[in-house]
Design a protein around this motif. Structure first.
Motif, short mmCIF file in Angstrom:
data_model
loop_
_atom_site.label_atom_id
_atom_site.label_comp_id
_atom_site.label_asym_id
_atom_site.label_seq_id
_atom_site.Cartn_x
_atom_site.Cartn_y
_atom_site.Cartn_z
N LEU A 1 0.81 -1.22 0.00
CA LEU A 1 0.00 0.00 0.00
C LEU A 1 0.84 1.27 0.00
CD1 LEU A 1 -2.90 -0.84 2.52
CD2 LEU A 1 -3.02 -0.76 0.02
N ILE A 2 2.05 1.19 0.52
CA ILE A 2 2.89 2.39 0.64
C ILE A 2 3.86 2.54 -0.53
CG2 ILE A 2 2.69 2.60 3.14
CD1 ILE A 2 5.84 1.15 1.67
N ALA A 3 3.71 1.73 -1.57
CA ALA A 3 4.70 1.71 -2.65
C ALA A 3 4.89 3.08 -3.30
CB ALA A 3 4.31 0.68 -3.72
N ASN A 4 3.80 3.79 -3.60
CA ASN A 4 3.91 5.10 -4.24
C ASN A 4 4.62 6.10 -3.33
OD1 ASN A 4 2.68 4.61 -6.75
ND2 ASN A 4 0.68 4.64 -5.79
N GLU A 5 4.21 6.16 -2.08
CA GLU A 5 4.82 7.08 -1.14
C GLU A 5 6.29 6.75 -0.94
OE1 GLU A 5 1.95 5.62 -0.79
OE2 GLU A 5 0.54 7.30 -0.77
N PHE A 6 6.60 5.47 -0.94
CA PHE A 6 7.99 5.03 -0.78
C PHE A 6 8.87 5.56 -1.91
CE2 PHE A 6 11.19 1.65 -1.72
CZ PHE A 6 11.99 1.84 -0.60
N ILE A 7 8.41 5.40 -3.15
CA ILE A 7 9.21 5.82 -4.30
C ILE A 7 9.29 7.34 -4.42
CG2 ILE A 7 9.33 5.83 -6.83
CD1 ILE A 7 10.15 3.18 -5.66
N LEU A 8 8.16 8.01 -4.25
CA LEU A 8 8.09 9.44 -4.54
C LEU A 8 8.55 10.33 -3.38
CD1 LEU A 8 4.68 9.54 -6.42
CD2 LEU A 8 6.97 9.58 -7.41
N GLN A 9 8.45 9.84 -2.16
CA GLN A 9 8.75 10.70 -1.03
C GLN A 9 9.82 10.11 -0.10
OE1 GLN A 9 5.09 11.90 0.97
NE2 GLN A 9 3.96 11.79 -0.95
N PHE A 10 9.56 8.91 0.41
CA PHE A 10 10.42 8.36 1.45
C PHE A 10 11.81 8.04 0.91
CE2 PHE A 10 12.13 5.25 4.38
CZ PHE A 10 11.70 5.70 5.61
N LEU A 11 11.88 7.38 -0.24
CA LEU A 11 13.17 6.93 -0.77
C LEU A 11 14.11 8.08 -1.13
CD1 LEU A 11 14.43 4.16 -1.19
CD2 LEU A 11 13.66 4.23 -3.57
N PRO A 12 13.65 9.10 -1.84
CA PRO A 12 14.58 10.20 -2.16
C PRO A 12 15.19 10.84 -0.92
CG PRO A 12 12.57 10.39 -3.47
CD PRO A 12 12.33 9.31 -2.46
N GLN A 13 14.36 11.07 0.10
CA GLN A 13 14.87 11.67 1.32
C GLN A 13 15.83 10.74 2.06
OE1 GLN A 13 14.45 14.85 2.23
NE2 GLN A 13 13.36 15.06 0.28
N SER A 14 15.54 9.45 2.02
CA SER A 14 16.40 8.49 2.72
C SER A 14 17.78 8.44 2.10
CB SER A 14 15.76 7.09 2.68
OG SER A 14 14.53 7.09 3.38
N TYR A 15 17.85 8.44 0.77
CA TYR A 15 19.16 8.39 0.12
C TYR A 15 19.92 9.70 0.29
CZ TYR A 15 18.55 3.79 -1.92
OH TYR A 15 18.40 2.43 -2.08
N LYS A 16 19.20 10.82 0.26
CA LYS A 16 19.87 12.09 0.51
C LYS A 16 20.46 12.13 1.92
CE LYS A 16 17.22 14.91 -2.75
NZ LYS A 16 16.20 15.97 -2.91
N GLY A 17 19.83 11.40 2.83
CA GLY A 17 20.31 11.36 4.20
C GLY A 17 21.63 10.60 4.36
N LEU A 18 21.99 9.82 3.33
CA LEU A 18 23.25 9.09 3.39
C LEU A 18 24.44 9.94 2.96
CD1 LEU A 18 22.22 5.57 2.05
CD2 LEU A 18 22.44 6.34 4.40
N GLU A 19 24.15 11.15 2.49
CA GLU A 19 25.16 12.15 2.14
C GLU A 19 26.21 11.59 1.17
OE1 GLU A 19 26.52 13.41 5.95
OE2 GLU A 19 24.74 14.60 6.37
N THR A 20 27.45 11.55 1.57
CA THR A 20 28.54 11.22 0.63
C THR A 20 28.53 9.76 0.19
OG1 THR A 20 30.03 10.79 2.49
CG2 THR A 20 30.03 13.02 1.56
N ILE A 21 27.91 8.88 0.96
CA ILE A 21 27.91 7.45 0.60
C ILE A 21 27.10 7.20 -0.67
CG2 ILE A 21 27.34 5.13 1.41
CD1 ILE A 21 27.59 6.14 4.24
N GLU A 22 26.04 7.97 -0.84
CA GLU A 22 25.11 7.73 -1.95
C GLU A 22 25.80 7.82 -3.31
OE1 GLU A 22 21.38 9.71 -4.30
OE2 GLU A 22 22.16 10.68 -2.51
N LYS A 23 26.78 8.67 -3.45
CA LYS A 23 27.40 8.88 -4.76
C LYS A 23 28.10 7.63 -5.28
CE LYS A 23 31.75 10.71 -2.87
NZ LYS A 23 32.63 11.90 -2.78
#
Length: 332
Positions: free
Chosen positions: A267-289
């Protein structure tokens, strides 16, 4: 995938990439042998799966610089079809795909993104456990509570395999015959998924999939209860004559994934992709690159969409949920 909260497509790069116009004739360099052409390999891949049973018709063309290998699908034998048509009330797969095939299809998609297949063949369950636990990306997270539940479940499942030499532990999972669903809690479901796909991935691919799955667990724990309430409310509003049988007691002081089975975990798939996931990866800062599969960029979020779709097929094939996700794009 039915994407809610769409907003302005020009401003939402992820949705804009997923919903290209049907009459956009430029750069449609991915051509199926049946004559259909697409803007991306992902769209062609979905077309091959849905329209050609994952088989590649003669004449299919890819750009010269494309790092895709769409021809990995194997012909389905008659006995495979017979298995799929069999009805079961004890948890055996009745879905369109078998669990092994859903994993292989996900791996085939990952093949289009790079070299993420495991080249080493593990000799026994002990070696498999060592790979899964030693390469678990604990250091990515600031607190062990973010990953401990899934990590402990992977350890328990692999210990059980080592101890009993039973290949399919799912046979022991309790099954709800009324709902035709397994009663397995979500944390354990996610661990099952990682034990099945993890040994088939390179260390780099495995680590990224683990991080992705832990983020999905976090999203469910944050929004799962609200998503169920919204779902039931929509059902009630859509049919005033329908009596909803909501007997399930929701204990909201417990983590959603520890007490809920997989019935509503999509049920949360849309919210996960559009909202939760982008913020989560940005929170990893330098590791994400350094990530190759997933991240906060539009292209990497698009990869996440396709992985979630394949994940939903796996969930359905093992009767963890009766739902699955499909794309609603203008490419098809």
């Amino acid at each position: 995938m039915d994407q809610q909260n769409s907003g302005n497509r020009e401003e939402n790069s992820v949705q804009a990439r997923l919903r290209r116009k049907r009459n956009d004739s430029d750069n449609r360099n991915f051509t199926c042998g049946c004559g259909k052409s697409y803007l991306s390999y992902a769209a062609l891949y979905t077309h091959l799966k849905q329209k050609h049973d994952s088989q590649v018709p003669e004449g299919t063309q890819l750009p010269n610089n494309a790092n895709q290998r769409p021809g990995r699908g194997r012909p389905r034998r008659q006995e495979d079809q017979d298995k799929k048509s069999a009805k079961s009330d004890d948890g055996e797969s009745e879905s369109e795909n078998e669990p092994e095939e859903t994993i292989e299809e996900l791996l085939t998609f990952l093949d289009s993104l790079g070299n993420f297949r495991q080249t080493e063949k593990f000799q026994n369950e002990i070696e498999t456990q060592m790979f899964l636990l030693q390469n678990f990306p604990c250091t990515v997270f600031s607190n062990c509570t973010e990953y401990q539940g899934i990590y402990d479940q992977i350890k328990d499942l692999t210990n059980e395999k080592i101890k009993t030499q039973v290949i399919d532990l799912l046979a022991n999972e309790p099954f709800d015959k009324d709902k035709a669903l397994r009663k397995t809690n979500i944390t354990k479901i996610l661990a099952y998924f990682l034990t099945q796909i993890g040994p088939k991935l390179s260390i780099e691919g495995y680590k990224e999939i683990v991080i992705f799955i832990i983020f999905y667990q976090q999203c469910l724990n944050s929004f799962g209860y609200q998503a169920i309430q919204n779902y039931y409310q929509e059902m009630k509003n859509g049919d005033n004559n329908k009596q909803l049988d909501i007997k399930e007691e929701v204990t909201q002081n417990q983590e959603f994934c520890d007490v809920q089975n997989g019935e509503h975990m999509l049920l949360i798939a849309n919210e996960f992709i559009l909202q939760f996931l982008p913020q989560s990866y940005k929170g990893l800062e330098t590791i994400e690159k350094n990530f190759k599969l997933f991240g906060s960029s539009a292209e990497k979020l698009k990869n996440a969409v396709y992985v979630i779709q394949h994940f939903s097929y796996w969930l359905q094939s093992l009767k963890f949920t009766n739902s699955k996700l499909d794309f609603y794009t203008d490419d098809d």
